[in-house]
Design a protein around this motif. Structure first.
Motif, PDB file in Angstrom:
ATOM      1  N   LYS A 408       0.988  -1.110  -0.014  1.00  0.00           N
ATOM      2  CA  LYS A 408       0.099  -0.057   0.188  1.00  0.00           C
ATOM      3  C   LYS A 408       0.933   1.127   0.071  1.00  0.00           C
ATOM      4  O   LYS A 408       1.861   1.407   0.710  1.00  0.00           O
ATOM      5  N   LYS A 409       0.501   2.263  -0.648  1.00  0.00           N
ATOM      6  CA  LYS A 409       1.013   3.414  -0.994  1.00  0.00           C
ATOM      7  C   LYS A 409       0.325   4.753  -0.220  1.00  0.00           C
ATOM      8  O   LYS A 409      -0.758   4.839  -0.648  1.00  0.00           O
ATOM      9  N   VAL A 410       1.032   5.557   0.514  1.00  0.00           N
ATOM     10  CA  VAL A 410       0.323   6.279   1.374  1.00  0.00           C
ATOM     11  C   VAL A 410       0.882   7.750   1.142  1.00  0.00           C
ATOM     12  O   VAL A 410       2.029   8.101   1.195  1.00  0.00           O
ATOM     13  N   ASN A 411       0.103   8.879   0.640  1.00  0.00           N
ATOM     14  CA  ASN A 411       0.501   9.959   0.512  1.00  0.00           C
ATOM     15  C   ASN A 411       0.393  10.652   1.892  1.00  0.00           C
ATOM     16  O   ASN A 411      -0.705  11.056   2.587  1.00  0.00           O
ATOM     17  N   PRO A 412       1.575  11.128   2.432  1.00  0.00           N
ATOM     18  CA  PRO A 412       1.389  11.724   3.944  1.00  0.00           C
ATOM     19  C   PRO A 412       0.977  13.080   3.475  1.00  0.00           C
ATOM     20  O   PRO A 412       0.389  13.870   4.644  1.00  0.00           O
ATOM     21  N   GLU A 413       1.166  13.857   2.749  1.00  0.00           N
ATOM     22  CA  GLU A 413       0.500  15.337   2.468  1.00  0.00           C
ATOM     23  C   GLU A 413      -1.046  15.421   2.568  1.00  0.00           C
ATOM     24  O   GLU A 413      -1.715  16.075   3.103  1.00  0.00           O
ATOM     25  N   GLU A 414      -1.713  14.179   2.286  1.00  0.00           N
ATOM     26  CA  GLU A 414      -3.162  13.896   1.930  1.00  0.00           C
ATOM     27  C   GLU A 414      -3.575  13.906   3.540  1.00  0.00           C
ATOM     28  O   GLU A 414      -4.750  14.284   3.884  1.00  0.00           O
ATOM     29  N   ILE A 415      -2.896  12.894   4.309  1.00  0.00           N
ATOM     30  CA  ILE A 415      -3.043  12.814   5.515  1.00  0.00           C
ATOM     31  C   ILE A 415      -3.175  14.023   6.380  1.00  0.00           C
ATOM     32  O   ILE A 415      -3.806  14.352   7.182  1.00  0.00           O
ATOM     33  N   GLU A 416      -2.087  14.648   6.170  1.00  0.00           N
ATOM     34  CA  GLU A 416      -1.835  15.977   6.828  1.00  0.00           C
ATOM     35  C   GLU A 416      -2.705  17.041   6.565  1.00  0.00           C
ATOM     36  O   GLU A 416      -3.251  17.720   7.460  1.00  0.00           O
ATOM     37  N   ASN A 417      -3.052  17.096   5.366  1.00  0.00           N
ATOM     38  CA  ASN A 417      -4.157  18.158   4.995  1.00  0.00           C
ATOM     39  C   ASN A 417      -5.469  17.732   5.651  1.00  0.00           C
ATOM     40  O   ASN A 417      -6.365  18.602   6.098  1.00  0.00           O
ATOM     41  N   LYS A 418      -5.736  16.699   5.665  1.00  0.00           N
ATOM     42  CA  LYS A 418      -7.211  16.231   6.249  1.00  0.00           C
ATOM     43  C   LYS A 418      -7.308  16.581   7.689  1.00  0.00           C
ATOM     44  O   LYS A 418      -8.308  16.978   8.123  1.00  0.00           O
ATOM     45  N   ILE A 419      -6.182  16.068   8.140  1.00  0.00           N
ATOM     46  CA  ILE A 419      -6.212  16.256   9.733  1.00  0.00           C
ATOM     47  C   ILE A 419      -6.002  17.906   9.991  1.00  0.00           C
ATOM     48  O   ILE A 419      -6.951  18.379  11.029  1.00  0.00           O
ATOM     49  N   MET A 420      -5.436  18.621   9.259  1.00  0.00           N
ATOM     50  CA  MET A 420      -5.516  20.195   9.389  1.00  0.00           C
ATOM     51  C   MET A 420      -7.026  20.666   9.307  1.00  0.00           C
ATOM     52  O   MET A 420      -7.239  21.682   9.848  1.00  0.00           O
ATOM     53  N   GLU A 421      -7.473  20.178   8.218  1.00  0.00           N
ATOM     54  CA  GLU A 421      -9.045  20.665   7.858  1.00  0.00           C
ATOM     55  C   GLU A 421      -9.957  20.247   8.847  1.00  0.00           C
ATOM     56  O   GLU A 421     -10.830  21.100   9.275  1.00  0.00           O
ATOM     57  N   LEU A 422      -9.682  19.168   9.618  1.00  0.00           N
ATOM     58  CA  LEU A 422     -10.639  18.724  10.651  1.00  0.00           C
ATOM     59  C   LEU A 422     -10.426  19.559  12.005  1.00  0.00           C
ATOM     60  O   LEU A 422     -11.165  19.647  12.830  1.00  0.00           O
ATOM     61  N   ASN A 423      -8.963  20.054  12.346  1.00  0.00           N
ATOM     62  CA  ASN A 423      -8.531  20.607  13.505  1.00  0.00           C
ATOM     63  C   ASN A 423      -7.882  21.981  13.241  1.00  0.00           C
ATOM     64  O   ASN A 423      -6.764  22.129  13.561  1.00  0.00           O
ATOM     65  N   PRO A 424      -8.363  23.080  12.567  1.00  0.00           N
ATOM     66  CA  PRO A 424      -7.602  24.165  12.103  1.00  0.00           C
ATOM     67  C   PRO A 424      -7.417  24.742  13.270  1.00  0.00           C
ATOM     68  O   PRO A 424      -6.279  25.818  13.143  1.00  0.00           O
ATOM     69  N   ASP A 425      -7.881  24.794  14.397  1.00  0.00           N
ATOM     70  CA  ASP A 425      -7.742  25.863  15.484  1.00  0.00           C
ATOM     71  C   ASP A 425      -6.726  25.188  16.685  1.00  0.00           C
ATOM     72  O   ASP A 425      -5.887  25.671  17.214  1.00  0.00           O
TER      73      ASP A 425
END
Length: 761
Positions: A408-425
């Motif tokens: 399996k290949k995982v794009n780290p930026e995709e995970i980082e962006n998703k977590i930042m979207e969920l918790n911007p503050d």
């Protein structure tokens, strides 16, 4: 000469205006200072200043090759570059001379040093300019090293000129513009964008002296600049400050929504005129590159009436390949279309480019060069695709993809962006990496926001409110297995790209940093607090130590600390007080101000669990009985519920400590207990599940004790102690939350402390 006399101001720096004529004179004067062989390397190691530019063009004047060295690099990195390209001499400033001297002491090669402030010039210009061929190497840019040691990118005069022509063809800048210079010249993006292109076009540049928001904005207002070359990180800061202001008032939110609906830049500029005045009122374009800008940032700036153009480039391509949001070229989420003199195609999901702007290779690295340049095409390392309309989209960085053992290949930026979207503050930064075939994360919390929200237990908040929320929706192989909270910014290149190769080491290393600590405060309250904490955590304690991030106090240890403060200083201390004063010096100053006494007093859990309430705890088993009535049969049939050992239950009080795998666990226990046990059994539950009206009704009509680890943990523990003292039973899930993978999680200390102090089984 590359620079021509446009009979106008070329550079503004430190309130001084330098004309194109003077710029040319200074270049020739600098060329008189030294003699080099044709094609020889000359390094520049300095902060942004006019002398950097004089030195750079003087090297071309003398037929040499510039080596732009990052003045913020470590001594080891600088030494590596010096030994790799062996420059004959290096220009530097007085400020950076010690760092350069230190780096040279580590190097085998010993170049001559020319310090700007120490130069002695001749009044007579004798030298003639050396003619450079198009294919001569003009500059070597050392890549920022996101994956290891930097490589020297060799760019020819033809490479640079090709890119300049391509940028000019975008037709978004002209000679009347005034460029703001913020980014350091040693990187190819600002070198081409804020030095070479503007001087080829005849533009005035303003070098911003200090990189603070106040200085940047005041410079904008003074010189009415029209173009800003920035990076996403800078625009994110501007965006957050502006949007926080807009979202703070209903009327500004309404105006923003109206502008979003109308989509007219002139109208938006009128409505948000104050925002435009912050930037001097003349900004025509925000230009961004280096990494992907958030779609929301670009969209919101557009709503405010600003034009933002995003470029996609690399050091190896001089740098620009494509541009998005240029006149008729725009597609959300894309990096736009290629420049007029650039070809782009996709090979095995990888973006590859071709043109005269592509480097001739990596200096001294033929194997690495052949790996990325094939048949004239440069393989960027970025994965992506081209849609039917010719717009290019990046889906990930090929070299940074995390490849797990299962393929399996995982794009780290995709995970980082998703977590930042969920918790911007809640978080400032997050970095994702692979370790032991699992996904890990480094998190830098947003301490200021956590303070405002009175969040005391940062680790638990990051674990459950940040990562667990993401893990619930992520596929198994993309879930975050473990994380570490860091107190410093994640390592990045100078233009903001994460140095992901360093994450694993940061995760495993102890937080022992060579830093200069603040001097201990000279008053008794501080000494008492420092001694208590040093004994409690077995670590060095400094005035700037953060209670949780530096000293590692967990929620239970914070309750003990609060009790110590209350007994030693004679005041009531809340978790909000700790949240508002998370540093040792802040707590000490707060105690100094509020204390009614000062006497170090040891406190144990027997004192903490003393409860001022004298009334007896009354059972409210209505909801428990009702739930059991409705759920016992379904549990019996569907889950095949069986209960054994009820006859071995001791006399109350006692603590039931089951593992926790499902949201129905509490209901299963409730259904399995006989009524004579159930009526005197209380359940410990997270307060967040009972904040709504129905939840409050349930707690008021059942044996439930709610807990909030950020506000009332001490009170909750006292309530539980009171329940047990009244010969009632308590159900506590010792893991504190449901397991996500079926394995037992680390137990919290709560149940053990209660059992030991109250002598309860």
């Amino acid at each position: 000469m590359f620079v021509k006399d446009f009979a106008k101001t070329a550079i503004i720096y430190n309130n001084e205006e330098i004309s194109y004529k003077k710029l040319i004179v200074e270049i020739t004067r600098y060329s008189e200072l030294y003699t080099i062989d044709k094609g020889a390397m000359v390094g520049i190691f300095a902060e942004n200043r006019p002398e950097w530019i004089y030195a750079f063009f003087s090297v071309w004047y003398n037929g040499g090759t510039n080596v732009a060295i990052d003045f913020m690099a470590s001594p080891e990195e600088i030494s590596y570059i010096i030994d790799d390209c062996t420059p004959q001499l290096i220009f530097t400033s007085a400020e950076n001379k010690p760092a350069l001297t230190n780096a040279i002491s580590l190097s085998k090669h010993k170049p001559k040093i020319l310090v700007f402030e120490e130069m002695v010039f001749s009044d007579v210009i004798k030298k003639e300019e050396v003619k450079n061929d198009d294919n001569d190497v003009a500059v070597i840019i050392y890549t920022s090293g996101t994956t290891g040691n930097p490589k020297g990118v060799m760019l020819t005069h033809k490479n640079l000129l090709t890119n300049i022509v391509g940028i000019n063809a975008l037709n978004i800048m002209n000679s009347a513009d005034i460029f703001a210079v913020i980014l350091p010249f040693h990187h190819i993006y600002p070198l081409t964008g804020t030095v070479l292109f503007p001087f080829w076009l005849g533009v005035t540049i303003v070098i911003v002296e200090k990189l603070s928001s106040d200085v940047i904005l005041s410079t904008f207002q003074k010189y009415k600049m029209t173009i800003l070359f920035g990076i996403p990180r800078l625009y994110n800061l501007f965006h957050k400050a502006i949007m926080d202001k807009i979202n703070s008032k209903g009327i500004t939110r309404l105006f923003f929504a109206l502008c979003k609906l109308i989509r007219n830049k002139k109208f938006s500029r009128i409505i948000f005129g104050k925002v435009h005045k912050l930037f001097g009122g003349k900004i025509r374009y925000f230009l961004t590159g280096g990494s992907k800008v958030k779609d929301q940032v670009m969209e919101d700036f557009g709503v405010l009436g600003f034009s933002m153009t995003e470029g996609y480039g690399l050091s190896e391509t001089s740098p620009l390949n494509t541009a998005n949001n240029t006149h008729s070229v725009f597609r959300k989420g894309s990096i736009g279309k290629p420049l007029c003199n650039v070809e782009v195609k996709i090979v095995d999901d990888e973006i590859v480019v071709k043109g005269d702007h592509v480097m001739v290779g990596y200096y001294n690295k033929q194997t690495e060069t052949e790996a990325v340049i094939k048949d004239g095409w440069f393989y960027t390392g970025d994965e992506g695709y081209i849609d039917n309309d010719g717009y290019i989209f990046i889906t990930g960085r090929k070299k940074e993809l995390l490849v797990l053992e299962n393929g399996k290949k995982v794009n780290p930026e995709e995970i980082e962006n998703k977590i930042m979207e969920l918790n911007p503050d809640l978080i400032k930064e997050i970095g994702v990496f692979a370790k032991d075939d699992k996904i890990f994360a480094l998190i830098l919390p947003n301490i200021d926001e956590l303070k405002k929200m009175n969040i005391v237990n940062i680790f638990e908040t990051m674990k459950w409110q940040v990562l667990d929320q993401y893990n619930k929706m992520a596929r198994d192989f993309k879930k975050i297995f473990n994380f570490k909270i860091v107190t410093d910014e994640l390592p990045k290149t100078r233009i903001g790209k994460l140095k992901r190769f360093a994450f694993s080491q940061i995760f495993t290393q102890d937080e022992k940093k060579e830093v200069k600590h603040e001097i201990d405060l000279d008053f008794e309250e501080y000494s008492l607090i420092k001694n208590y904490l040093a004994h409690a955590v077995k670590k060095e304690v400094y005035p700037e130590s953060h209670i949780e991030l530096d000293l590692g106090l967990d929620s239970i240890e914070k309750v003990e600390f609060i009790s110590f403060l209350e007994h030693s200083f004679g005041i009531t201390v809340t978790t909000e007080d700790i949240a508002s004063h998370p540093l040792v010096k802040e707590i000490a100053l707060y105690m100094q101000e509020k204390k009614t006494k000062i006497e170090a007093e040891e406190t144990g859990w027997d004192k903490i669990l003393e409860n001022i309430e004298t009334v007896k705890i009354k059972s409210k088993p209505f909801f428990s009985f009702l739930t059991k009535f409705f759920l016992w049969l379904p549990f019996k049939v569907y889950y095949r519920l069986k209960v054994k050992g009820l006859n071995t239950m001791p006399k109350p009080p006692y603590i039931i400590t089951p593992n926790h795998q499902s949201f129905v666990d509490a209901f299963l226990i409730n259904a399995g207990l006989k009524n004579r046990f159930l009526k005197d059994t209380f359940f410990l539950a997270n307060e967040k599940h009972f904040k709504h009206k129905v939840g409050r009704f349930i707690t008021n009509s059942s044996n439930i004790i709610t807990v909030n680890i950020n506000t009332n943990l001490k009170m909750s523990l006292q309530k539980i102690a009171l329940v047990l003292k009244n010969n009632k039973n308590v159900v506590i899930f010792p893991e504190g939350a449901r397991t996500r993978d079926g394995n037992l999680m680390e137990f919290k200390k709560t149940f053990a402390i209660l059992a030991k102090v109250l002598n309860v089984p």
